[in-house]
Design a protein around this motif. Sequence first.
Motif, PDB file in Angstrom:
ATOM      1  N   ARG A  54       0.842  -1.196   0.000  1.00 47.81           N
ATOM      2  CA  ARG A  54       0.000   0.000   0.000  1.00 47.81           C
ATOM      3  C   ARG A  54       0.876   1.245   0.000  1.00 47.81           C
ATOM      4  NH1 ARG A  54      -3.976   0.329   4.733  1.00 47.81           N
ATOM      5  NH2 ARG A  54      -2.527  -0.995   5.903  1.00 47.81           N
ATOM      6  N   ASN A  55       0.497   2.199  -0.846  1.00 46.95           N
ATOM      7  CA  ASN A  55       1.246   3.446  -0.936  1.00 46.95           C
ATOM      8  C   ASN A  55       0.286   4.625  -0.979  1.00 46.95           C
ATOM      9  OD1 ASN A  55       3.488   5.255  -1.436  1.00 46.95           O
ATOM     10  ND2 ASN A  55       2.800   5.336  -3.552  1.00 46.95           N
ATOM     11  N   VAL A  56       0.633   5.696  -0.253  1.00 52.00           N
ATOM     12  CA  VAL A  56      -0.107   6.952  -0.341  1.00 52.00           C
ATOM     13  C   VAL A  56       0.786   7.972  -1.041  1.00 52.00           C
ATOM     14  CG1 VAL A  56      -1.255   8.820   0.892  1.00 52.00           C
ATOM     15  CG2 VAL A  56      -1.374   6.484   1.793  1.00 52.00           C
ATOM     16  N   TYR A  57       0.287   8.522  -2.134  1.00 51.99           N
ATOM     17  CA  TYR A  57       0.986   9.579  -2.855  1.00 51.99           C
ATOM     18  C   TYR A  57       0.545  10.940  -2.317  1.00 51.99           C
ATOM     19  CZ  TYR A  57       2.754   6.755  -6.779  1.00 51.99           C
ATOM     20  OH  TYR A  57       3.437   5.867  -7.568  1.00 51.99           O
ATOM     21  N   GLU A  58       1.478  11.840  -2.216  1.00 51.85           N
ATOM     22  CA  GLU A  58       1.139  13.238  -2.041  1.00 51.85           C
ATOM     23  C   GLU A  58       0.625  13.767  -3.377  1.00 51.85           C
ATOM     24  OE1 GLU A  58       3.265  16.787   0.320  1.00 51.85           O
ATOM     25  OE2 GLU A  58       4.436  16.001  -1.347  1.00 51.85           O
ATOM     26  N   ARG A  59      -0.405  14.618  -3.341  1.00 49.23           N
ATOM     27  CA  ARG A  59      -1.010  15.114  -4.579  1.00 49.23           C
ATOM     28  C   ARG A  59       0.037  15.650  -5.560  1.00 49.23           C
ATOM     29  NH1 ARG A  59      -3.634  19.910  -3.027  1.00 49.23           N
ATOM     30  NH2 ARG A  59      -1.715  20.912  -3.653  1.00 49.23           N
ATOM     31  N   ALA A  60       0.982  16.445  -5.060  1.00 48.41           N
ATOM     32  CA  ALA A  60       1.988  17.048  -5.939  1.00 48.41           C
ATOM     33  C   ALA A  60       2.887  16.003  -6.589  1.00 48.41           C
ATOM     34  CB  ALA A  60       2.833  18.054  -5.144  1.00 48.41           C
ATOM     35  N   ALA A  61       2.953  14.808  -5.997  1.00 46.41           N
ATOM     36  CA  ALA A  61       3.804  13.754  -6.548  1.00 46.41           C
ATOM     37  C   ALA A  61       3.185  13.109  -7.775  1.00 46.41           C
ATOM     38  CB  ALA A  61       4.066  12.681  -5.488  1.00 46.41           C
ATOM     39  N   LEU A  62       1.944  13.437  -8.087  1.00 43.93           N
ATOM     40  CA  LEU A  62       1.276  12.858  -9.252  1.00 43.93           C
ATOM     41  C   LEU A  62       0.919  13.900 -10.301  1.00 43.93           C
ATOM     42  CD1 LEU A  62      -1.139  10.285  -7.566  1.00 43.93           C
ATOM     43  CD2 LEU A  62       0.985   9.824  -8.800  1.00 43.93           C
ATOM     44  N   GLU A  63       1.384  15.123 -10.116  1.00 45.33           N
ATOM     45  CA  GLU A  63       1.024  16.191 -11.047  1.00 45.33           C
ATOM     46  C   GLU A  63       2.165  16.464 -12.024  1.00 45.33           C
ATOM     47  OE1 GLU A  63      -0.340  19.444  -8.587  1.00 45.33           O
ATOM     48  OE2 GLU A  63      -2.396  18.684  -8.699  1.00 45.33           O
ATOM     49  N   PHE A  64       2.596  15.422 -12.724  1.00 43.91           N
ATOM     50  CA  PHE A  64       3.613  15.593 -13.743  1.00 43.91           C
ATOM     51  C   PHE A  64       3.251  14.719 -14.944  1.00 43.91           C
ATOM     52  CE2 PHE A  64       5.066  12.068 -11.147  1.00 43.91           C
ATOM     53  CZ  PHE A  64       5.487  11.125 -12.082  1.00 43.91           C
ATOM     54  N   GLU A  65       3.764  15.081 -16.091  1.00 43.33           N
ATOM     55  CA  GLU A  65       3.503  14.310 -17.302  1.00 43.33           C
ATOM     56  C   GLU A  65       4.070  12.905 -17.133  1.00 43.33           C
ATOM     57  OE1 GLU A  65       1.470  14.111 -20.684  1.00 43.33           O
ATOM     58  OE2 GLU A  65       1.845  16.062 -19.733  1.00 43.33           O
ATOM     59  N   GLY A  66       3.267  11.905 -17.379  1.00 42.76           N
ATOM     60  CA  GLY A  66       3.715  10.524 -17.228  1.00 42.76           C
ATOM     61  C   GLY A  66       3.329   9.895 -15.915  1.00 42.76           C
ATOM     62  N   ALA A  67       2.647  10.650 -15.026  1.00 45.85           N
ATOM     63  CA  ALA A  67       2.268  10.101 -13.719  1.00 45.85           C
ATOM     64  C   ALA A  67       1.311   8.929 -13.874  1.00 45.85           C
ATOM     65  CB  ALA A  67       1.640  11.188 -12.851  1.00 45.85           C
ATOM     66  N   LYS A  68       0.412   9.005 -14.849  1.00 42.56           N
ATOM     67  CA  LYS A  68      -0.544   7.913 -15.039  1.00 42.56           C
ATOM     68  C   LYS A  68       0.178   6.607 -15.359  1.00 42.56           C
ATOM     69  CE  LYS A  68      -4.692   6.455 -17.494  1.00 42.56           C
ATOM     70  NZ  LYS A  68      -4.155   5.097 -17.782  1.00 42.56           N
ATOM     71  N   GLU A  69       1.243   6.673 -16.174  1.00 41.25           N
ATOM     72  CA  GLU A  69       1.993   5.471 -16.507  1.00 41.25           C
ATOM     73  C   GLU A  69       2.644   4.881 -15.249  1.00 41.25           C
ATOM     74  OE1 GLU A  69       2.038   8.262 -18.275  1.00 41.25           O
ATOM     75  OE2 GLU A  69       0.940   7.458 -20.006  1.00 41.25           O
ATOM     76  N   VAL A  70       3.103   5.743 -14.347  1.00 38.63           N
ATOM     77  CA  VAL A  70       3.679   5.274 -13.091  1.00 38.63           C
ATOM     78  C   VAL A  70       2.614   4.563 -12.257  1.00 38.63           C
ATOM     79  CG1 VAL A  70       4.747   5.982 -10.922  1.00 38.63           C
ATOM     80  CG2 VAL A  70       5.457   7.051 -13.065  1.00 38.63           C
TER      81      VAL A  70
END
Length: 318
Positions: free
Chosen positions: A163-179
């Motif tokens: 289980r992982n919790v992302y900080e919102r800012a950690a997913l606001e970059f191009e390519g985040a969906k692929e990660v």
Amino acid sequence: MLEGLLTPGAGALYDTMVRTGPLALDDPRAESPEMRELFDRGFVRRDYREDPVIAPMEPVRAVDHAILGAQQQLLEQQRQIVAARQQLDVLQAVYRAANGAGGDSAVEVLTDPRRIGSLSLELCLSAREEFLTFTTHHFKRKPDAGTVMRLPEAVTERGVALRNVYERAALEFEGAKEVVDASVKAGWTMRVASELPMKMVIADRHSALVPLDPSGMEGALFIRSPTIVAALRMLFELVWSQAVAVHGPASRPRHGLTPTQAKVLDLLATGMTDGAIARHLDVSERTVRRHVQGLLEALQADNRVAAVFAATRLGWLG
């Protein structure tokens, strides 16, 4: 009526029963999800005195019972928060006393970046039940699908939960969906929170790794104290319970919303921008704005903050 205590469908069914009387056990509504909710919340009961029926509880008793339950949940959450803060005070005291102690000490200060990096994988390999992580926006280099941690078969065969919790800012970059997609494929369950205090790694109930500063550039603490690890686990669970899923179907019923609107609502609640939401859903920003407008209308809200507040009050979030 009864907003915040019942979903709209269950509230409407209870209102009908109060006005028209009990339902027969063979009534189609007797097996509906709304009826199950009414039973779970104490708004109806089975009555076998004559012909078996499902009867509404007297409103004053039903609502008092529901309010008491909500108050107890709030008190329990507050108790957990206070306990977590107290335990984290202990963590701070131990850190100051440790002063770089190594070996088998309860808290070890690490400054070698290579050791810190390898220890995360070592902890994952040592996990028997679950491996928990916080991911913040402090990256040495931007993540990509190739950086996702994948467990060896020996670990996955043990059924270790990831289980992982992302900080919102950690997913606001191009390519985040692929990660995110690569993480799901590797077995991770993920949620996103508006912000996180730090990065963190926890293996079962025996070990944890936390940075000395938000970026992790100044070193880390390797913690083997059961008490401190328990406090960090409590912090993780509190954050997890308030975070929202970033992948897969919505987990809560949202009366009248489409699946896409429900996912937009989840991501909107984290504070994500339209652009970030669009990237995660593989749609255009214009489509996101159209869904947001639909949410505002469905929730009778004037703006996004009001929409999130209304959704929370209805039990659609958190």
